[in-house]
Design an enzyme around this catalytic site. Structure first.
Site, PDB file in Angstrom:
ATOM      1  CB  CYS A  86     -33.196 -19.291 -49.492  1.00  0.00           C
ATOM      2  SG  CYS A  86     -34.804 -20.186 -50.129  1.00  0.00           S
ATOM      3  CG  HIS A 332     -33.803 -20.894 -44.329  1.00  0.00           C
ATOM      4  ND1 HIS A 332     -32.406 -20.071 -44.149  1.00  0.00           N
ATOM      5  CD2 HIS A 332     -34.389 -21.598 -45.402  1.00  0.00           C
ATOM      6  CE1 HIS A 332     -33.044 -19.887 -45.893  1.00  0.00           C
ATOM      7  NE2 HIS A 332     -33.453 -21.303 -46.557  1.00  0.00           N
TER       8      HIS A 332
END
Ligand SMILES: [Zn+2]
Lengths: 391, 133
Positions: A86, A332
């Site tokens: 991420c 996301h």
């Protein structure tokens, strides 16, 4: 060292786009950034391509950047594929800045792209679980929502926060996302909506967690000479720092890596915590907003959950956080998230954030910070990227 | 009975008992799991000894999950377990009620994939009978 400026930003909205390919998503963000910069694309001399799961989810295990950027017109220039879970986006951005600040190139681009809707969400959750040590966690059912839940439980126990406080963060982020045309969820959620949504990992409910998403973001950076040639006042990259997770301390006495890294960065660039006007933080689950704000040293430990009740982190509050809607409401798409944080802070600093524009004493904000984290190694996250931009 | 060893993560000893495989640095005494040749605390290379750990542990924190990766049935509990020498490991925990401070023991299980019929041998922690609070 050359000064580095953000000269162009672009994004494809985050969301569920079954009919849009990785090539399409890449081309869209890249060309939006090129148009935004008003630069001849042949002037871009280097590209950092951020993506985590095109191997596991889309079968493109290698040379992703070269494949997807060819579709956006790029050949010959060096293309570096970046994977830091991420935190891939902030990693790619920092390295594009490094290429410019070192004098190696005058213009570089960081692109983050991810396509996570592949018709089988279990496949996506399984792929996400590979952002940890797959040998050590094999068969355990590792999923990041559970890790965030464990952190949330610790925070509740230590400071007396409750799920209500987490729901207030989700409510605030949903309000911001309503104003962001690039956000995945543009519906205002009430605290009740959040608390009554289904439980994912106790105490985190569905609306407290960031969703699976497709999307892309791109940022073009350049040295002072190029930035000046383009004319308009450009956003300055004050500084950035990249760290890996730290070793487990059995005595639990050491500061978190976010605290260590941000202190090092503040010291290096010579600004204080009070200079930060706004933040984009890595709310893969809303509960970590408190941890991030506190560990960055912007509020004392154990106080952020009370500040959310005072509106401190809202667009009109003293310290706006996740103006874009954050990962929970904006979405996301893993490799794109860190780049999209830079896009949001840039738009805010330029005064281009429209209805979600932040003002400080009636004026545009001067400085913003992005915190992007990713993966897990043993007892800590795997990667941390912090960037400070100003104008 | 031979030792059964899986990917340097766990082994079943000659008595049939499961253990996690950790290592202790002879340079600085720090424990590591998974076991390492190089100690990440002091970066001494090649002076570590393998130590079998984790037969028993204490639940530090635990969460019940209602979504899961492939091959895991919901709901299940994932948590942090403190084992020997204060080492923390992340693991699946089974038991009727699971609370912080509960005693747990390491167990080995085998599961067969419905899709591929492949057998996986794994480890998790189980609440010790009568070991709850
Ligand atoms: Zn050592």
């Amino acid at each position: 060292m050359e000064k580095v400026y953000v000269i162009g930003v672009g994004m494809h909205p985050f969301g569920r786009f079954l009919d849009k390919s990785l090539k399409y998503l890449t081309r869209h963000a890249v060309w939006e950034a090129i148009q935004d910069a008003g630069i001849d694309p042949k002037k871009v001399e280097m590209a950092y391509f951020s993506n985590s799961f095109a191997g596991a989810l889309n079968g493109q295990h290698s040379v992703r950047g070269q494949i997807y950027l060819r579709d956006a017109g790029f050949s010959e220039i060096p293309i570096i594929n970046v994977e830091n879970a991420c935190a891939s986006g902030s990693t790619a951005f920092q390295h594009a800045c490094l290429a410019v600040s070192s004098g190696q190139v005058g213009v570089a681009i960081a692109v983050g792209v991810e396509k996570m809707f592949v018709g089988d969400n279990t496949k996506t959750i399984t792929a996400l679980g590979s952002a940890g040590d797959v040998e050590a966690t094999k068969g355990q059912g590792l999923q990041f929502t559970a890790l965030y839940a464990l952190k949330a439980l610790n925070y509740m126990e230590e400071y007396g926060a409750t799920p209500y406080h987490f729901a207030k963060v989700a409510e605030k982020n949903s309000e911001n996302a309503v104003l962001n045309p690039f956000a995945q969820f543009r519906k205002k959620l009430s605290v009740e909506d959040v608390l009554n949504s289904r439980m994912i990992a106790d105490p985190l409910t569905l609306y407290m967690c960031s969703p699976i998403a497709d999307g892309s973001a791109a940022v073009i950076v350049a040295n002072e000479k190029v930035a000046n040639q383009l004319g308009q006042a450009q956003v300055h990259v004050k500084g950035s720092i990249l760290k890996s997770g730290q070793l487990y301390d059995p005595n639990n006495k050491q500061p978190s890596m976010i605290t260590k890294a941000s202190n090092e960065l503040f010291e290096k660039i010579g600004i204080g915590h009070s200079d930060i006007n706004m933040l984009e933080v890595h709310d893969a689950a809303v509960s970590v907003e408190f941890e991030h704000i506190e560990d960055l040293g912007l509020l004392p430990k154990g106080t952020a959950f009370q500040e959310i009740l005072e509106g401190t982190f809202s667009l009109s509050g003293k310290l706006p956080v996740n103006m874009s809607g954050g990962l929970t409401s904006k979405g996301h798409p893993v490799g794109a998230s860190g780049v999209a944080q830079i896009v949001e802070i840039t738009k805010q600093l330029r005064g281009e954030a429209k209805e979600r524009q932040v003002y400080k004493n009636g004026k545009l904000p001067l400085t913003g910070l992005c915190l992007n984290t990713g993966g897990r190694v043993e007892d800590d996250r795997a990667a941390y990227g912090i960037t400070i931009l100003s104008r | 009975m031979e030792n059964i060893r899986e990917q340097n993560i766990f082994l079943i000893d000659k008595k049939g008992k499961p253990n996690l495989i950790g290592s202790k640095c002879l340079g600085c005494d720090h424990m590591s799991f998974p076991a390492k040749e190089v100690c990440p605390y002091c970066m001494t290379n090649g002076r570590s000894e393998e130590i079998l750990i984790g037969k028993l542990g204490i639940v530090v924190s635990a969460t019940t999950c209602h979504t899961a990766p492939k091959g895991i049935q919901v709901p299940y509990t994932l948590g942090t377990i403190e084992i020997d020498y204060g080492v923390h490991v992340l693991a699946q925990i089974t038991g009727n009620t699971i609370r912080k401070g509960d005693k747990v023991e390491l167990v080995i299980y085998s599961s067969v994939s419905v899709e591929s019929a492949e057998e996986t041998i794994g480890w998790k922690y189980q609440i010790v009978e009568g070991g709850g609070q």
